[in-house]
Write a protein that holds these residues in place. Structure first.
Motif: not given
Length: 687
Positions: A272-294
């Motif tokens: 669920a957490l991984d899916d949420m990260v995917g949903d968040l970056v998709e909403q923002a028009g970005r990609t997962r590899d821009s996520v550097l910190e959680v």
């Protein structure tokens, strides 16, 4: 004073000094220790260092004249991601030609403040642990046999004064290609000042982070720009573990009773957490590899399951945590797809049943930052309670159960479209009016039927049941001891087996009904008594008989009307104007930890000082629990509430419970204690 130098004053910091003519504003700021942002190292690429000219009558400096050099190629040809605002200059390009006042706007400060929408809470400092640095690296030379990495580290030291760092292996894998693609210019990510965690060719900006609150019912996440603190996207989903148990202890039981139980629950929440990260970056028009910190918070059992730790010992005394320290690991360790160098930070836990979510709420609401005695309550299936002020904080958890979330209620359900969430009952006719989730209309307003045609009126959620019971108490239908009085006042009071019930809603033309039953009221009494008893226990330990302010946190706490919570006796008496919802305080704390290294240091130091009280074994808890079964309370007065709400309609069922009605603002202490004891015995009979 040296006439060959220029005076420069920076606002709003007030820093001032003298610099050589021709120095760039950025160099002057760095020399005076002024907070001006720059990722590109002064090369006119990032646009973060924008400043404006100001004036100071005290210094005799105005904004006129040629105090700064005229824009040249670096500014005139600027095409960075951040547009150059009207009237602004790039600090890395503008040179000082005369005494000047330089204003550094908030968006150009490294440690800027992002003000949250709730005006009554502190600002969030933006000082993230992961930063991007643009480097210009010397090309390889046959006469100097130095590796690509060594030259990158030399540039990092020379240009940013960062030395002695470690380097992630995946950075080495892509370093040489990045250098050559970027023509010997790269951007590197440095985590916590000691580890290079990413590399990109040329200039790169826009690092992202995700703050997550893992609740037992819902999971909430926010995608943030680490450089500005801006929230770019938000998402919320149901915790998929619900299918294995409604409350926390049932999930611990699932782990105990199933050989692969822990793996099943851990896999469910991680997915669920991984899916949420995917949903968040998709909403923002970005990609997962821009996520550097959680950054992540959760109650102790969610905390353990996310980290792959067995929660078994949290289900049995003495409720030992595997760790109460902050956890720092790579995000990939929990199966989260992000940048290969992304780190996961999990806030520290306070105690066995007071978790990282409580730590996040403390960080957000800051009871330790003021002199007022604050009660902070995160209302859920297991209420987490913090009490105190600057100098001393106490914490405990209390097993309220799922009744506040609509479970164990005859027509109860979770908050969803069609669920009754607000209730008002006429004290004379006992006729109700209500609101349902999904409509702004009250049930007695024109158009209500059409507004809810799509969902229907399908049940009652936690905030609705609290308001319904409180309204029935104020109307004299439910006694202070929690008994429904069948006095023939209205056809709304109906027989329900061997007891009575209040008919809140009947669907026209159908037999389906929503009622408030005697067992519903008993479930609410037991839940609110557990919460109030935990609070009273902390008040005893702190040596106070009142609190100055109350903050109700969590998704459910945000929807409780504070007045009704006090009428029921969920919380102690307090000035109603100083009782308010804190929103998702735990999630806000996670966001603060995501955006600020100093916030992490603050909460890690603070949790070690919090005094933990275990309600399960604390002397006095049972006594407080029995007294708290009374509505609002069997022995404690509510004078501040009485100034806002007419409590004269509250009645007692009498020592024998025979329906003798007596109106009283406050019942004598001895009778109240007998009533509470009677309620306790009847509770056993009802069960």
């Amino acid at each position: 004073m040296d006439d060959r130098t220029l005076q420069v004053v920076f606002t709003p910091s007030g820093r001032r000094g003298r610099v050589e003519p021709g120095a760039t504003v950025l160099d002057a700021a760095r020399g005076l220790g002024v907070d001006v942002d720059s990722v590109c190292g002064g090369r006119g690429l990032c646009g973060r260092c924008q400043v404006t000219l100001g004036s100071s009558a005290a210094e005799g400096i105005d904004a006129g004249g040629h105090r700064l050099s005229l824009p040249e190629a670096k500014e005139l040809g600027y095409r960075g991601r951040r547009p150059l605002r009207a009237g602004h200059r790039l600090a890395c390009a503008a040179r000082l030609q005369d005494d000047a006042v330089i204003d550094v706007p908030p968006y150009s400060q490294v440690r800027r403040q992002v003000v949250r929408k709730r005006a009554e809470v502190v600002d969030i400092p933006v000082d993230p642990v992961v930063r991007l640095h643009y480097l210009e690296v010397e090309p390889p030379d046959m006469d100097r046999q130095a590796s690509d990495l060594s030259r990158v580290l030399e540039a990092l030291d020379r240009q940013w004064r960062i030395s002695g760092v470690k380097v992630d292996h995946h950075v080495l894998e892509g370093l040489q290609e990045a250098l050559r693609t970027g023509q010997w210019a790269v951007t590197v990510a440095v985590h916590d000042g000691d580890t290079v965690t990413g590399v990109w060719p040329g200039f790169h900006d826009g690092p992202l982070g995700v703050a997550i609150d893992v609740g037992s019912t819902t999971v909430a996440g926010h995608l943030c720009d680490l450089s500005t603190g801006a929230v770019l996207a938000s998402s919320g989903v149901m915790n998929p573990q619900i299918r294995y148990g409604e409350d926390l202890m049932s999930r611990v039981s699932y782990v105990m009773m199933n050989e692969q139980g822990q793996e099943v629950l851990t896999s469910a929440i991680r997915s669920a957490l991984d899916d949420m990260v995917g949903d968040l970056v998709e909403q923002a028009g970005r990609t997962r590899d821009s996520v550097l910190e959680v950054a992540l918070v959760g109650n102790p059992i969610m905390h353990h399951l996310v980290l792959g730790l067995n929660p078994y010992h949290l289900g049995v005394a003495p409720f030992a945590l595997a760790t109460d320290e902050a956890v720092r690991i790579t995000a990939s360790k929990i199966g989260m797809e992000a940048h290969p160098g992304a780190r996961l930070y999990v806030l520290p836990c306070v105690a066995g049943h007071v978790g990282a979510d409580a730590a996040g709420a403390i960080l957000s609401e800051g009871p330790h930052r003021g002199r007022a005695i604050q009660l902070l309550v995160d209302v859920g299936t297991n209420a987490e309670i913090v009490l105190g002020s600057a100098g001393r904080l106490l914490a405990a958890s209390s097993p309220t159960g799922p009744a506040f979330e609509g479970a164990e209620i005859s027509s109860g359900q979770r908050a969803a479209p069609g669920a009754i969430e607000r209730v008002r009952i006429d004290g004379r006719t006992l006729e109700p009016r209500f609101k349902v989730i999904g409509s702004d209309l009250w049930s007695d307003e024109e158009g209500f039927g059409d507004a809810v045609a799509g969902t229907g009126v399908i049940g009652i959620c936690g905030s609705g049941i609290i308001e319904a019971v409180a309204e029935l108490v104020l109307a004299g239908v439910v006694s202070a001891e929690g008994l429904i009085q069948d006095g023939g006042r209205s056809e709304r009071i109906v027989a329900d087996g061997r007891s009575a019930a209040y008919l809140l809603y009947r669907e026209p033309g159908r037999s389906s009904r929503i009622m408030i039953t005697q067992n519903d009221i008993r479930a609410i009494q037991l839940a609110k008594a557990a919460l109030q008893a935990g609070v009273r226990l902390l008040m005893d330990r702190l040596g106070v008989d009142r609190v100055d302010e109350i903050r109700l946190a969590g998704a459910f706490g945000s929807h409780i009307d504070p007045i009704y919570a006090m009428v029921l006796g969920m919380i102690p008496d307090c000035d109603p104007d100083r009782v308010s919802a804190a929103g998702n305080a735990a999630g806000t704390g996670a966001t603060m930890a995501l955006l600020s290294g100093s916030a992490r240091a603050e909460i890690e130091a603070l949790v070690r000082e919090v005094e933990k009280i275990e309600t399960a074994v604390a002397p006095g808890f049972q006594r407080h629990f029995v007294e708290a079964m009374g509505i609002p309370h069997a022995t404690a007065a509510y004078p501040q509430l009485a100034r806002k709400v007419d409590l004269s309609g509250i009645v007692s069922s009498g020592p024998a419970g025979g329906g003798r009605r007596r109106r009283s603002r406050r019942r004598p202490g001895a009778n109240a204690r007998r009533s509470a004891a009677l309620v306790g015995r009847r509770g056993e009979e009802d069960r």
